[in-house]
Design an enzyme around this catalytic site. Structure first.
Site, PDB file in Angstrom:
ATOM      1  N   HIS A 165      -1.436   9.035  -1.407  1.00  0.00           N
ATOM      2  CA  HIS A 165      -2.577  10.475  -0.963  1.00  0.00           C
ATOM      3  C   HIS A 165      -2.722   9.809  -2.993  1.00  0.00           C
ATOM      4  O   HIS A 165      -2.087  10.774  -3.029  1.00  0.00           O
ATOM      5  CB  HIS A 165      -2.502  11.440   0.208  1.00  0.00           C
TER       6      HIS A 165
ATOM      7  N   LYS B 173       0.509  18.941  -7.525  1.00  0.00           N
ATOM      8  CA  LYS B 173       1.009  19.404  -5.765  1.00  0.00           C
ATOM      9  C   LYS B 173       2.825  19.714  -6.396  1.00  0.00           C
ATOM     10  O   LYS B 173       3.124  19.003  -7.201  1.00  0.00           O
ATOM     11  CB  LYS B 173       1.308  18.501  -4.770  1.00  0.00           C
TER      12      LYS B 173
ATOM     13  N   TYR C 156       3.651  22.305   0.758  1.00  0.00           N
ATOM     14  CA  TYR C 156       3.510  21.873  -0.182  1.00  0.00           C
ATOM     15  C   TYR C 156       2.294  22.657  -1.051  1.00  0.00           C
ATOM     16  O   TYR C 156       1.104  23.316  -0.210  1.00  0.00           O
ATOM     17  CB  TYR C 156       2.676  20.319  -0.301  1.00  0.00           C
TER      18      TYR C 156
ATOM     19  N   ASP D 127      -3.449   5.861   7.028  1.00  0.00           N
ATOM     20  CA  ASP D 127      -2.308   5.425   5.792  1.00  0.00           C
ATOM     21  C   ASP D 127      -1.825   3.551   6.429  1.00  0.00           C
ATOM     22  O   ASP D 127      -1.706   3.335   5.370  1.00  0.00           O
ATOM     23  CB  ASP D 127      -1.379   6.376   5.930  1.00  0.00           C
TER      24      ASP D 127
END
Length: 188
Positions: A68, A77, A137, A176
């Site tokens: 992503h 992140k 995250y 995905d």
């Protein structure tokens, strides 16, 4: 390896993707670790970032999430695993980068306490290796679904070496599974 008083930073093959190893203090009772301290993070990495959102996911074994990225409101992140283990992948999609098209894979687990800094404008995903995993995250910008993109996890040009046993296909959602091929995926 550079060090601060509480964390160690290890570079990877992509120069600004960093493995962060916080100090863990243990005794017969268990252990303690400071998972994030802005001053220590900045001192050890040279980065001055502000995190605005925390995310937490739970996944079952062989779940693959990614790869992503967001085309607008790109997110840096800081990722870690608090239960189980994952194979975490970062892919450089910055066309002016010397590591454009290269990927880094790192095992993150509740046992090794490692964290990974994923800079903005890189694609990111992970494969769950343990029976289950909880993944946390911190992000430097808010989720912006209108600009989200997904690169195919198994694109032959990128050729990520996911540690999947022979005959096992990853468990993925429809988004995905429909990830874009490297040749047509938007890049920076």
């Amino acid at each position: 390896m550079t060090a601060s008083s509480k964390i160690q930073v290890q570079p990877t093959a992509i120069h600004d993707v960093l493995i962060i190893e916080p100090k863990v203090f243990g005794d017969e009772r268990g252990w303690f670790s400071e998972s994030f301290n802005a001053e220590d993070f900045s001192s050890a990495t040279g980065l001055n970032v502000e995190f605005v959102q925390d995310n937490h996911s739970f996944s079952r074994q062989w779940t693959l999430r990614g790869l992503h990225y967001q085309l607008e409101k790109t997110q840096g992140k800081l990722v870690r695993v608090i239960s189980g283990s994952v194979f975490d992948v970062t892919l450089d999609i910055r066309q002016d980068s010397p590591t454009f098209g290269k990927w880094v894979g790192v095992e993150l687990s509740a046992t090794n306490h490692r964290q990974l800094w994923v800079p903005p404008q890189l694609a990111h995903g992970f494969l769950v290796l343990s029976e289950t995993a909880e993944f946390l995250y911190k992000t430097t910008d808010y989720y912006h679904p209108q600009s989200e993109a997904c690169l195919a996890w198994n694109d032959p040009t990128v050729d990520i070496e996911w540690p999947l046993p022979i005959g096992i296909m990853p468990n993925m959602n429809a988004k995905d599974s429909a990830g874009l091929a490297w040749d047509v995926a938007p890049k920076f």
